[in-house]
Design a protein around this motif. Structure first.
Motif, short mmCIF file in Angstrom:
data_model
loop_
_atom_site.label_atom_id
_atom_site.label_comp_id
_atom_site.label_asym_id
_atom_site.label_seq_id
_atom_site.Cartn_x
_atom_site.Cartn_y
_atom_site.Cartn_z
N CYS A 166 34.71 47.75 24.03
CA CYS A 166 34.99 48.55 25.23
C CYS A 166 34.82 47.69 26.48
O CYS A 166 35.59 47.82 27.45
N ALA A 167 33.83 46.82 26.46
CA ALA A 167 33.57 45.98 27.63
C ALA A 167 34.71 44.98 27.86
O ALA A 167 35.07 44.70 29.01
N ILE A 168 35.28 44.43 26.78
CA ILE A 168 36.44 43.52 26.93
C ILE A 168 37.59 44.26 27.63
O ILE A 168 38.22 43.72 28.54
N ASN A 169 37.84 45.48 27.20
CA ASN A 169 38.91 46.26 27.81
C ASN A 169 38.58 46.63 29.26
O ASN A 169 39.45 46.62 30.13
N ALA A 170 37.30 46.96 29.51
CA ALA A 170 36.90 47.33 30.88
C ALA A 170 37.09 46.16 31.83
O ALA A 170 37.50 46.34 32.99
N SER A 171 36.79 44.96 31.36
CA SER A 171 36.94 43.79 32.24
C SER A 171 38.40 43.58 32.62
O SER A 171 38.71 43.21 33.76
#
Length: 995
Positions: A896-901
């Motif tokens: 999720c964090a990869i996508n959020a970045s």
């Protein structure tokens, strides 16, 4: 002389009018084709003279036809009306004999016909082949018999030849009456349908003659087909089994498992290979929702009989079957009871409301009775049973009283037949496996039926008496004696079934129901985990309700109930299993009390079924109550307690409470190991469950190791094709894929999916899981075309089999959505994704990790359609929700964090983006290792973010190192490597996992 042409008729020198009874339509079509090939103009005219018109006048009307009249002589031609042979002889002498040039005939029966038919000079077409029959026809009409040129297209099949494949079709009803327009309507509807859409449903009330109409359709039009296959379709499992039995008849190369055979049959029919002209009859398909997805498509035709008009919602043309017209009723009664006059037949038809089943049963015995029609009607009006009430809204009131009269007749002639009927009323209506009764030891049967079961002559006498009055029909289609002796199964109409159930003393009821319960228990194969025995369970389960097994105190009957629940769980019959489980809990609590051991055993099976449809909150309450009760009563190291705890751990996994599930799964495994050892199947199940928990926690390497041990042990201890062995193959392949070992995962899953289809069938939930994981393997390896096809096919089949709101369906829909987002239709992806997010939220609650994960997937869709702000807010919400649910180091949170970045970059928040991917890389290396695909995606994303803040030197270093690791891990030409080299920013897809 043969080969010499003479005028074919007096008017219309080259024209022939074929006069035929509808029963002989196949002969008319074949003869017409033979004549038309030789340049003869043919008119087909169905013979059905009104009773009100003298026979001489009807025959005189035939002389008005064009050309010569060719009469097809058969029993049916002379039975229409019906009229006596004397009437026919008078009419033939007065109208046919004086006009020998106008009439000719062929004979297609060996039965005795009116003597005056000799005036027609009929050519005998019986007991000869097609070539000789054609020669005799041509000679009779004075046409040349020279062979036709080679290459002439094939025409209708010779009526004496049956289709190449023929199975399950009931005997032809020689008393079939009327229905000509209905037969024509059904025929036209099928012929005019487009390819793959040839489905017609004959629908109407009970007893109206739908099955008889379908059978007559087969005999009239069956010569146009290469394959005719009749299956009972009142129960899904039995329908699947019977359709699968077509596989060897089609010459399909399959294994013995009916799931594999069913898949092969449906594929063969769809392709029209080896036969494109096929007719499938689904008899008694009263619940479209249960089987519509299994109705074959292709170039052939499907004919359905059903009380349910909802088939129109499933691409079927409806042909409504009403009661008889009065003239049809009168004609039928007079054939069934020749002693009755037309006026008496009319009176009887009025009293019985023209219902075919009732006419058949009543007229059959009334013909043998001294009772007058007037006296019988007086009985119907209440003289025999004043207290009769309707047993069903669609049964005519007269049926109840008529049945009472018929029952008295049966008691007087063969009383054992009444006892047999009563026994059968405790099976489900329709197909009744009476062989289960015959297989019981004589001492287990009531005195009044034990002799019936052990004496073949008495058995035949009882069966034949019931057949004579159309009370039952034999399911076997061999000779009467052999079929009765074999006793495989009989068919009882539900109207008969219900009325028999009402007409019984309480003492007889209890005695007979106990017999049926014991018969069902004796038929229990005892191993619901063995897929080879599933057809036996499919046959047994529909009868549990009618035998009222839930009130039995017999341990064998109770074990049967539990085994059937287990079978329903393993075979994917979740909804039916839940209904049975609910009823069983209520009945057994009343029977045993709340704390009986059977209650906890039943609760375990019921909870498994509820869990399969995603009702985790309900199952947690059930299992927690069981765990606490059993712990208090028996202690923690006890098998029943461990089994209940196993269910509780599964519930906690479903609810997203993975740490709690891990704690319970760990001590459950230790308990089984201590009590049963390392190699017991229950220990291996516990080991499997612990591995599942580890996977859900993102501990993929540990899950792989444990699943590998389980798979090896199951391969040694169980069959290679055992369902649990195959289940372990899915788990092991899933772990390999999640670890980025895509080629190994594909190799195992590809082979395992093929075995799943053969062993469990294409629509079994476990098979669908195997194929879904195979689709993901294709996707991760960059084989997008194969992945797209499989994603779509698996989702469609799962929706049909389990429904749109099933957890497995939503899991597959999530995959379909994220694949469509990148490689398909973005609008489709969005529509599916919205349903998935809402579905998981409704099922699991807002705080569940699956809700956060699928919201993150949806944010990527919003990003792709340009809705950046909405995507940003939803992605940040998903990231925060996932971190709360599973922690900051879980792979789901990292993804999720990869996508959020990426989305932060889109809205200009580059500093925050680079800080986030920097943190993700550190956490991913710690949790998954430096070369895991998710870690590599994080490193590539971090390089992109570094370029975004113009730290090019560091970005170059991070990117180069990541690309080197990608090449070393996945290969230089892998789709992920190529994409990273092209500087396409990576994204991460959330995959809901099975619990």
């Amino acid at each position: 002389m043969p080969g010499t042409r003479r005028p074919v008729g007096v008017t219309g020198a080259n024209t022939v009018t074929i006069s035929f009874a509808g029963f002989n339509r196949a002969w008319a079509a074949w003869i017409a084709d033979r004549l038309e090939r030789r340049g003869v103009e043919v008119v087909q005219q169905r013979w059905d003279p009104p009773v009100s018109i003298p026979l001489e006048e009807s025959l005189r009307d035939l002389t008005l036809a064009r050309g010569r009249v060719l009469v097809i002589l058969s029993d049916w031609y002379f039975q229409l009306g019906p009229r006596s042979h004397d009437e026919w002889n008078r009419a033939l002498r007065s109208e046919v004999a004086p006009n020998p040039d106008r009439f000719a005939a062929v004979c297609v029966t060996t039965s005795a016909l009116p003597g005056a038919t000799s005036a027609l000079g009929a050519a005998d077409l019986t007991n000869v082949g097609a070539e000789e029959a054609e020669r005799r026809l041509l000679v009779r009409l004075g046409l040349p018999t020279d062979p036709l040129p080679d290459g002439t297209p094939a025409g209708p099949r010779f009526p004496s030849d049956t289709p190449q494949v023929w199975g399950g079709v009931p005997r032809r009803n020689i008393r079939f009456t009327g229905r000509e327009q209905l037969l024509t309507d059904a025929y036209r509807a099928l012929q005019e349908s487009g390819p793959g859409a040839g489905v017609v449903t004959l629908h109407g009330m009970s007893g109206v003659g739908k099955t008889q109409l379908a059978a007559e359709y087969v005999y009239r039009f069956g010569s146009e087909y290469d394959v005719v296959w009749w299956v009972q379709a009142d129960r899904r499992a039995l329908y699947r089994q019977k359709l699968a039995e077509l596989a060897p008849e089609l010459g399909l190369s399959t294994g013995p498992e009916y799931g594999e055979r069913l898949r092969a049959v449906r594929d063969s029919l769809r392709r029209g290979d080896p036969h494109s002209h096929w007719l499938l009859i689904l008899d008694g398909a009263d619940e479209p929702d249960q089987i519509w997805d299994l109705v074959p498509t292709g170039p052939g035709h499907v004919l359905i009989t059903s009380r349910n008009p909802e088939w129109s919602e499933h691409n079927s043309n409806l042909v409504e079957v009403p009661v008889y017209r009065r003239d049809e009723s009168v004609a039928f009664i007079r054939r069934r009871a020749p002693r009755l006059t037309p006026a008496e037949a009319d009176q009887l038809a009025e009293a019985l409301e023209d219902l075919p089943l009732l006419l058949d049963q009543t007229a059959g015995w009334l013909n043998d009775s001294d009772l007058s029609v007037e006296e019988y009607i007086e009985l119907l009006e209440g003289g025999i049973d004043q207290d009769v009430v309707k047993v069903s809204a669609d049964f005519p009131l007269a049926f109840q009283t008529a049945w009472s009269i018929l029952l008295n007749k049966l008691r007087d002639t063969v009383p054992e037949s009444v006892d047999l009927l009563r026994l059968c009323s405790f099976f489900a209506p329709g197909s009744i496996p009476v062989r289960l009764l015959k297989e019981m030891p004589p001492g287990d049967l009531p005195e009044q039926v034990s002799g019936l079961m052990s004496d073949p002559l008495l058995w035949n006498r009882a069966i034949n008496q019931l057949r004579q009055y159309s009370v039952v029909r034999l399911e076997s289609h061999e000779s009467v004696v052999d079929a009765a002796s074999a006793g495989e199964s009989i068919y009882m109409h539900r109207m008969v079934h219900q009325i028999v159930g009402h007409d019984m003393s309480e003492e007889n009821r209890q005695e007979f129901i106990d017999v049926v319960r014991r018969a069902l228990a004796a038929a229990d194969p005892g191993r619901p985990t063995d897929t080879r025995l599933w057809p036996a369970y499919a046959e047994i389960t529909p009868h549990l309700k009618w035998a009222d097994v839930l009130k039995s105190t017999d341990p064998a009957v109770q074990t049967l109930v539990l085994n059937c629940l287990r079978y329903m769980y393993l075979s994917g019959e979740y909804r039916a299993g839940i209904k049975l489980g609910e009823r069983a809990l209520a009945a057994w609590r009343e029977l045993f009390g709340e704390d009986h051991p059977r209650i906890w055993e039943l609760s375990y099976h019921y909870a498994n079924l509820l869990r399969s449809v995603g009702d985790y909150a309900a199952t947690e309450a059930i299992e927690r109550a069981a765990v606490e009760h059993l712990r208090a009563k028996r202690g923690t190291h006890e098998l029943e307690h461990l089994r209940a705890a196993t269910g509780l751990a599964a519930d906690l996994r479903g609810l997203g409470r993975y740490d709690e599930a891990l704690e319970i799964s760990s001590w459950v495994l230790a308990g089984y190991q201590e009590l049963l050892g390392e190699q017991d199947s229950r220990t291996l199940n516990a080991q499997n469950n612990l591995a599942t928990t580890l996977r859900l926690l993102g501990r993929y390497a540990e899950a792989l190791e444990l699943n590998g041990l389980t798979l090896d042990a199951r391969r040694q201890l169980l069959r290679q094709r055992h369902a649990w062995t195959l289940y372990s193959e899915i788990n092991y392949a899933t772990d390999l894929r999640l670890l980025g070992r895509y080629n190994e995962a594909f190799s195992l899953q590809n082979q395992s999916a093929q075995v799943h289809r053969r062993v469990l069938g294409p629509d079994n939930p476990q098979t669908l899981r195997a194929e879904h994981n195979l689709a993901l393997c294709h996707y991760r390896n960059g084989e997008r075309t194969r992945a797209a096809e499989l994603f779509t096919r698996v989702l469609e089949r799962c929706e049909r089999a389990l429904g749109e709101s099933d957890p497995l369906t939503m899991m597959f829909a999530a995959s379909q959505s994220f694949f469509a987002r990148e490689h398909g239709d973005i609008d489709q992806a969005r529509a599916i994704s919205e349903k998935v997010v809402q579905g998981f939220a409704d099922m699991l609650g807002e705080e569940h990790p699956y809700v956060a994960g699928t919201r993150g997937n949806h944010a990527l869709i919003l990003r792709s359609v340009g809705e950046r702000q909405q995507a940003y807010h939803l992605m940040e919400e998903a990231l925060a929700g996932m971190e709360r649910a599973v922690g900051e180091h879980h792979p789901w949170t990292l993804g999720c964090a990869i996508n959020a970045s990426a989305i932060r970059n889109l809205i200009g928040d580059v500093e925050s983006a680079v800080a986030l991917t920097d943190s993700v890389v550190t956490r991913a290396i710690e949790a998954l290792g430096r070369t895991h695909p998710l870690t590599l995606s994080a490193r590539i994303a971090h390089a992109a973010d570094l370029r975004g803040v113009r730290d090019r030197q560091r970005a170059e270093k991070v990117e180069t190192e990541a690309l080197d690791d990608l090449v070393a891990t996945l290969g230089a030409q892998h789709v992920h490597t190529v994409s990273a080299r092209s500087r396409n920013r990576p994204y991460w897809d959330f995959e809901p996992q099975m619990i």
